[in-house]
Design a protein around this motif. Structure first.
Motif, mmCIF file in Angstrom:
data_model
loop_
_atom_site.group_PDB
_atom_site.id
_atom_site.type_symbol
_atom_site.label_atom_id
_atom_site.label_comp_id
_atom_site.label_asym_id
_atom_site.label_seq_id
_atom_site.Cartn_x
_atom_site.Cartn_y
_atom_site.Cartn_z
ATOM 1 N N ASN A 49 -11.358 -13.946 6.234
ATOM 2 C CA ASN A 49 -12.795 -14.161 5.947
ATOM 3 C C ASN A 49 -13.800 -14.859 6.672
ATOM 4 O O ASN A 49 -14.958 -15.050 7.179
ATOM 5 C CB ASN A 49 -13.551 -12.524 4.935
ATOM 6 C CG ASN A 49 -12.705 -11.806 4.426
ATOM 7 O OD1 ASN A 49 -12.876 -10.374 5.631
ATOM 8 N ND2 ASN A 49 -12.101 -11.464 3.499
ATOM 9 N N ASN A 54 -13.494 -10.060 9.626
ATOM 10 C CA ASN A 54 -13.986 -9.004 7.784
ATOM 11 C C ASN A 54 -12.764 -7.263 8.021
ATOM 12 O O ASN A 54 -13.574 -6.850 7.381
ATOM 13 C CB ASN A 54 -15.078 -8.649 7.960
ATOM 14 C CG ASN A 54 -15.596 -8.023 9.551
ATOM 15 O OD1 ASN A 54 -14.867 -7.609 9.881
ATOM 16 N ND2 ASN A 54 -16.477 -8.032 9.766
ATOM 17 N N HIS A 55 -12.057 -7.817 8.140
ATOM 18 C CA HIS A 55 -10.732 -6.532 8.218
ATOM 19 C C HIS A 55 -10.300 -6.654 7.452
ATOM 20 O O HIS A 55 -8.980 -6.028 7.387
ATOM 21 C CB HIS A 55 -10.413 -6.057 10.022
ATOM 22 C CG HIS A 55 -10.073 -7.269 10.868
ATOM 23 N ND1 HIS A 55 -11.225 -8.057 11.556
ATOM 24 C CD2 HIS A 55 -8.719 -7.945 10.859
ATOM 25 C CE1 HIS A 55 -10.705 -9.096 12.140
ATOM 26 N NE2 HIS A 55 -9.440 -9.250 11.863
ATOM 27 N N GLN A 57 -8.496 -8.118 4.076
ATOM 28 C CA GLN A 57 -8.459 -8.462 2.723
ATOM 29 C C GLN A 57 -8.344 -9.430 1.851
ATOM 30 O O GLN A 57 -6.489 -9.247 1.863
ATOM 31 C CB GLN A 57 -7.868 -6.963 1.948
ATOM 32 C CG GLN A 57 -9.143 -6.055 1.986
ATOM 33 C CD GLN A 57 -9.596 -4.761 0.951
ATOM 34 O OE1 GLN A 57 -9.206 -4.766 -0.111
ATOM 35 N NE2 GLN A 57 -9.687 -3.938 1.879
ATOM 36 N N TYR A 235 -5.225 -0.500 3.808
ATOM 37 C CA TYR A 235 -6.308 -0.426 5.598
ATOM 38 C C TYR A 235 -6.739 1.164 6.011
ATOM 39 O O TYR A 235 -5.018 1.969 5.149
ATOM 40 C CB TYR A 235 -5.341 -1.660 6.028
ATOM 41 C CG TYR A 235 -5.239 -2.665 5.667
ATOM 42 C CD1 TYR A 235 -6.559 -3.469 5.657
ATOM 43 C CD2 TYR A 235 -4.430 -3.371 4.752
ATOM 44 C CE1 TYR A 235 -6.199 -4.581 5.793
ATOM 45 C CE2 TYR A 235 -4.437 -4.403 4.372
ATOM 46 C CZ TYR A 235 -5.668 -5.733 5.031
ATOM 47 O OH TYR A 235 -5.771 -6.643 4.313
ATOM 48 N N LYS A 239 -8.594 3.293 11.828
ATOM 49 C CA LYS A 239 -9.594 2.194 11.432
ATOM 50 C C LYS A 239 -9.252 0.475 13.027
ATOM 51 O O LYS A 239 -9.771 -0.055 13.309
ATOM 52 C CB LYS A 239 -10.589 1.355 10.336
ATOM 53 C CG LYS A 239 -10.745 2.778 10.251
ATOM 54 C CD LYS A 239 -12.098 2.731 9.116
ATOM 55 C CE LYS A 239 -12.712 3.709 9.106
ATOM 56 N NZ LYS A 239 -13.797 3.189 7.206
ATOM 57 N N ILE A 240 -8.146 0.320 13.089
ATOM 58 C CA ILE A 240 -7.085 -0.570 13.731
ATOM 59 C C ILE A 240 -7.007 -0.483 14.937
ATOM 60 O O ILE A 240 -6.744 0.307 15.611
ATOM 61 C CB ILE A 240 -5.490 -1.066 12.703
ATOM 62 C CG1 ILE A 240 -5.909 -1.455 11.334
ATOM 63 C CG2 ILE A 240 -4.950 -2.069 13.461
ATOM 64 C CD1 ILE A 240 -4.160 -1.059 11.388
ATOM 65 N N TYR A 288 -1.592 -6.765 8.421
ATOM 66 C CA TYR A 288 -2.463 -7.254 7.305
ATOM 67 C C TYR A 288 -1.397 -6.887 6.084
ATOM 68 O O TYR A 288 -2.632 -7.430 5.025
ATOM 69 C CB TYR A 288 -3.570 -5.870 7.960
ATOM 70 C CG TYR A 288 -4.029 -6.098 9.048
ATOM 71 C CD1 TYR A 288 -3.924 -7.386 9.827
ATOM 72 C CD2 TYR A 288 -5.326 -4.763 9.576
ATOM 73 C CE1 TYR A 288 -4.690 -7.263 10.612
ATOM 74 C CE2 TYR A 288 -5.916 -5.377 10.148
ATOM 75 C CZ TYR A 288 -5.898 -6.346 11.575
ATOM 76 O OH TYR A 288 -6.521 -6.939 12.525
#
Length: 478
Positions: A49, A54-55, A57, A235, A239-240, A288
């Motif tokens: 980030n 922004n994907h 955490q 996640y 959306k990946i 991720y």
């Protein structure tokens, strides 16, 4: 009367002078060198980030960045773990014959070098290595007061199926998966153990008068992408997306691409050809999850540093040993000189000095050693090949505006927006070239090196590359 008044005034001045001298002496004695918490993260991309993404955490790394100087343009000197770590920790550049691959040992390739931890040990620091700092656990062993690594198989599987298929192999084997999602506590995997060992060490070191150099080498997000299920659950795979640079242009030299053998070794990855979209997204998902997992472990350590009231006396530096391709240029793993393999996360927190600043100054990993030494108040060894980034910390513009990285026959000069790579043998003559201008082509899809209008630029960069790749570039160590 005047004589007694003068005597009283004189005694008062003498008392005040002695008092001030005593206070000054006490302050000097109490002033201790800064501790150093040295955090390495294996295969971490600067896709966080605080780098504008922004994907993923990573709240704990984001918080650390808010208290640090963030290097937006930091580059490793070689994109493979063993060699990168040996180069960083000795402050010496890779050459054609030094610091070559993952199995590199600093104490064999540069036996005369006083490493970064050894420098601090020689200057009165307690030095501790936990987890993966050097690739070989006993490399540079004299530099450390203590070396610790979790017990167990390096692949660190928790699911029985993967444990059985992996067997006793410390390298990836045909059966075991490239990732796993297990219903386990954080301490089941190595990184959870490394964090707990770091916390225990901080408690121990807090009671000592010696300053410390505490190194924590976290294993994830290195393959296999194993993490507790709760981090996968952060996640939504739907959306990946695959990277925008999921292409291999014909203008790019074939030498720039590889078969990503590091990933191919796993049982659920095909031995050749492009990966399917579903598998690609599952791998990205696993990466991720591992980043969020290691972020949580680092957060525990940083919380303990604060609880023990050590954070005002401790420099924190966090770095990834190189970048990592997540389908960029249809590549996986590192082992290339595209920016995705060379660009790294680097943040440094200096109490009273940093507060979330960012710098676009080009920094390379050989710069870390002299910088930490200067920050601690010492003079750096004369043979170091990097330059301290203290001017950046002081808000100044550094003199150096370039970096040099290499992998196998490829050597890259990074200068301004230009990324120039040559493939050479020992004769130093280029047999392939690659030039990208990040101002117009940040994804590195348009190779300019063979275009007639760029030949003058190429010739100038070729000269600069040779001047900057290090005086020992072709030297064979005896």
């Amino acid at each position: 009367m005047n004589r007694f008044l003068n005597l009283a005034i004189g005694l008062a001045i003498l008392f005040t002078s002695c008092k001030n001298e005593k206070e000054t002496t006490i302050a000097t004695k109490e002033q201790q060198p800064m501790n150093i918490l040295f955090i390495a993260v294996d295969d971490l991309r600067p896709e966080l980030n605080f780098y504008g993404a922004n994907h993923m955490q990573s709240p704990n790394l984001d918080k650390l960045a808010d208290e640090s100087l963030v290097f937006d343009r930091a580059y490793c000197n070689i994109p493979v773990c063993g060699a990168s770590r040996a180069s960083l920790l000795t402050g010496l550049r890779p050459t054609r014959h030094r610091f070559i691959n993952y199995s590199t040992r600093a104490d064999k390739d540069a036996p005369q070098a006083v490493s970064l931890p050894n420098f601090f040990k020689q200057n009165g620091y307690t030095t501790i290595s936990n987890g993966k700092i050097y690739h070989k656990r006993n490399d540079d062993s004299l530099a450390w007061d203590n070396i610790w690594f979790p017990k167990g198989n390096i692949r660190d599987y928790q699911l029985e199926k993967n444990r059985i298929e992996n067997g006793d192999a410390n390298l990836a084997v045909a059966g075991a998966a490239a990732f796993e999602m297990a219903e386990v506590d954080d301490t089941a995997y190595f990184d959870g153990e490394i964090a707990q060992k770091g916390i225990a060490d901080l408690k121990m070191l807090a009671n000592k008068k010696q300053p410390f150099f505490l190194a924590l080498g976290f294993m994830k997000p290195h393959l296999p992408f194993n993490a507790p299920k709760k981090y996968w659950d952060l996640y939504d795979r739907a959306k990946i997306e695959l990277p925008e640079s999921y292409v291999q242009p014909k203008s790019t030299p074939k030498q720039a691409f590889h078969n990503f053998g590091e990933l191919r070794n796993y049982g659920n990855v095909p031995k050749k050809g492009n990966l399917t979209e579903d598998l690609s997204k599952e791998l990205i998902h696993g990466y991720y999850a591992c980043v969020s997992y290691v972020d949580a472990q680092i957060g525990l350590v940083l919380d303990e540093l604060k609880r023990l009231e050590l954070e005002d006396d401790t420099i924190v530096v966090l770095w990834g040993d190189h970048g990592w391709n997540l389908g960029d240029h249809k590549l996986w793993s590192k082992h290339s000189t595209f920016e995705t393999a060379l660009k790294t996360p680097l943040i440094i927190k200096v109490p009273g000095k940093t507060k979330g600043q960012k710098t676009n100054a080009i920094t390379e990993y050989v710069d870390i050693y002299p910088s930490l030494v200067e920050l601690a108040g010492f003079d750096a060894p004369k043979n170091l090949e990097g330059q301290s980034f203290m001017p950046i910390l002081n808000g100044e513009i550094p003199e150096k505006d370039w970096a040099v990285s290499k992998f196998k026959d490829a050597v890259t000069l990074i200068k301004g927006d230009l990324f120039y790579t040559e493939w050479t043998k020992d004769d130093g003559i280029a047999f392939a070239r690659m030039l990208f201008d990040h101002k117009t082509d940040p994804l590195e899809l348009d190779n300019l090196a063979e275009k007639p209008e760029y030949q003058e630029t190429v010739n100038q960069l070729a000269k600069e590359l040779r001047a900057k790749w290090g005086k020992d570039f072709f030297k064979i160590e005896s």
